[in-house]
Design an enzyme around this catalytic site. Structure first.
Site, mmCIF file in Angstrom:
data_model
loop_
_atom_site.group_PDB
_atom_site.id
_atom_site.type_symbol
_atom_site.label_atom_id
_atom_site.label_comp_id
_atom_site.label_asym_id
_atom_site.label_seq_id
_atom_site.Cartn_x
_atom_site.Cartn_y
_atom_site.Cartn_z
ATOM 1 N N GLY A 45 -33.357 83.007 12.331
ATOM 2 C CA GLY A 45 -34.344 82.882 11.263
ATOM 3 C C GLY A 45 -35.588 82.405 12.418
ATOM 4 N N GLN A 50 -44.321 79.559 14.243
ATOM 5 C CA GLN A 50 -43.766 79.756 15.452
ATOM 6 C C GLN A 50 -44.495 81.120 16.202
ATOM 7 O OE1 GLN A 50 -39.465 79.481 13.847
ATOM 8 N NE2 GLN A 50 -39.027 78.956 16.016
ATOM 9 N N CYS A 98 -33.194 76.449 18.211
ATOM 10 C CA CYS A 98 -34.513 76.946 17.715
ATOM 11 C C CYS A 98 -35.123 77.731 18.771
ATOM 12 C CB CYS A 98 -35.571 75.576 17.464
ATOM 13 S SG CYS A 98 -36.963 75.986 16.762
ATOM 14 N N LEU A 99 -35.918 78.981 18.352
ATOM 15 C CA LEU A 99 -36.613 79.902 19.277
ATOM 16 C C LEU A 99 -37.771 79.289 20.160
ATOM 17 C CD1 LEU A 99 -36.102 83.113 17.201
ATOM 18 C CD2 LEU A 99 -34.796 82.460 19.110
ATOM 19 N N HIS A 140 -33.853 74.212 8.072
ATOM 20 C CA HIS A 140 -34.234 74.219 9.444
ATOM 21 C C HIS A 140 -35.745 74.921 9.498
ATOM 22 C CE1 HIS A 140 -34.302 74.626 14.109
ATOM 23 N NE2 HIS A 140 -35.151 75.760 13.645
ATOM 24 N N GLU A 141 -35.731 76.007 8.882
ATOM 25 C CA GLU A 141 -36.987 76.904 8.849
ATOM 26 C C GLU A 141 -38.206 76.139 7.925
ATOM 27 O OE1 GLU A 141 -37.453 79.211 10.948
ATOM 28 O OE2 GLU A 141 -35.248 79.250 11.567
ATOM 29 N N HIS A 144 -40.071 73.654 9.617
ATOM 30 C CA HIS A 144 -41.221 74.153 10.544
ATOM 31 C C HIS A 144 -42.377 74.267 9.692
ATOM 32 C CE1 HIS A 144 -39.555 75.720 14.206
ATOM 33 N NE2 HIS A 144 -38.489 76.068 13.805
HETATM 34 NI NI NI Z 1 -36.809 76.803 14.643
#
Ligand code: NI
Length: 183
Positions: A45, A50, A98-99, A140-141, A144
């Site tokens: 995701g 991000q 998380c990226l 989670h997304e 963000h």
């Molecule tokens: Ni993340």
């Protein structure tokens, strides 16, 4: 096009994000770029902040998790201007990553069911209920979009314990294999 991913400590991860406008003509290209960026970074995701855009939009492809979570099989979706209507079900622990926070994983408690209203990239509206790992990724997304990063959800004690690790990421000492940057 692969976009650089902003890392923990970047201002763009903590900004207020605005709804995507119907006359944002670059939406389809952005969605395609976000998928490409996410696949390249081996994530499941990614949210617009991000990649440095203050927009309420994220994409998910959970298929890589299908061996462990049946609900993840073939799940690929874009969520434009999502609104979580209800979070319910049993709380469960999962080791999240998380990226934007490379090489950092921690157990996070979240509830197992989410009801969400959102638009697709053609601005068709949906209200759906998801469970399990899909509900996890969506929460989670969605966080963000609310400028929340998963370490924010740790206990005070745990936050103290991981502070050094996060500081190393913040100061650029941890570099992922994919293109990344700070603002
Ligand atoms: Ni993340």
């Amino acid at each position: 096009m692969i976009l650089p991913i902003y890392l923990y400590g970047s201002n763009c991860l903590r900004r207020k994000n605005e709804p995507v406008s119907r006359d944002f003509h670059e939406l389809k290209q952005l969605v395609s770029d976000m998928y490409e960026t996410m696949y390249h970074a081996e994530g499941c995701g990614i949210a617009a902040p991000q990649v440095g855009l203050a927009l309420r939009l994220f994409v998910v492809d959970a298929n890589d998790l299908a061996d462990d979570y049946v609900e993840a099989k073939g799940f690929k979706k874009v969520f434009v201007n999502p609104e979580i209507l209800e979070i319910s079900g049993e709380p469960w622990l999962y080791r999240e990553g998380c990226l934007s926070i490379p090489e950092f994983r921690e157990d996070i408690v979240r509830k197992s069911i989410v009801k969400i209203k959102y638009f697709d990239e053609d601005f068709n509206e949906y209200t759906e209920i998801y469970g399990g790992i899909i509900a996890r990724i969506i929460q989670h997304e969605y966080d963000h979009l609310e400028s929340v990063l998963f370490p924010d959800l740790l206990s005070q004690l745990k936050k103290k314990m991981v502070k050094k690790k996060l500081d190393r990421i913040k100061t650029g000492k941890v570099r992922p294999h994919y293109a990344s940057k700070f603002d």
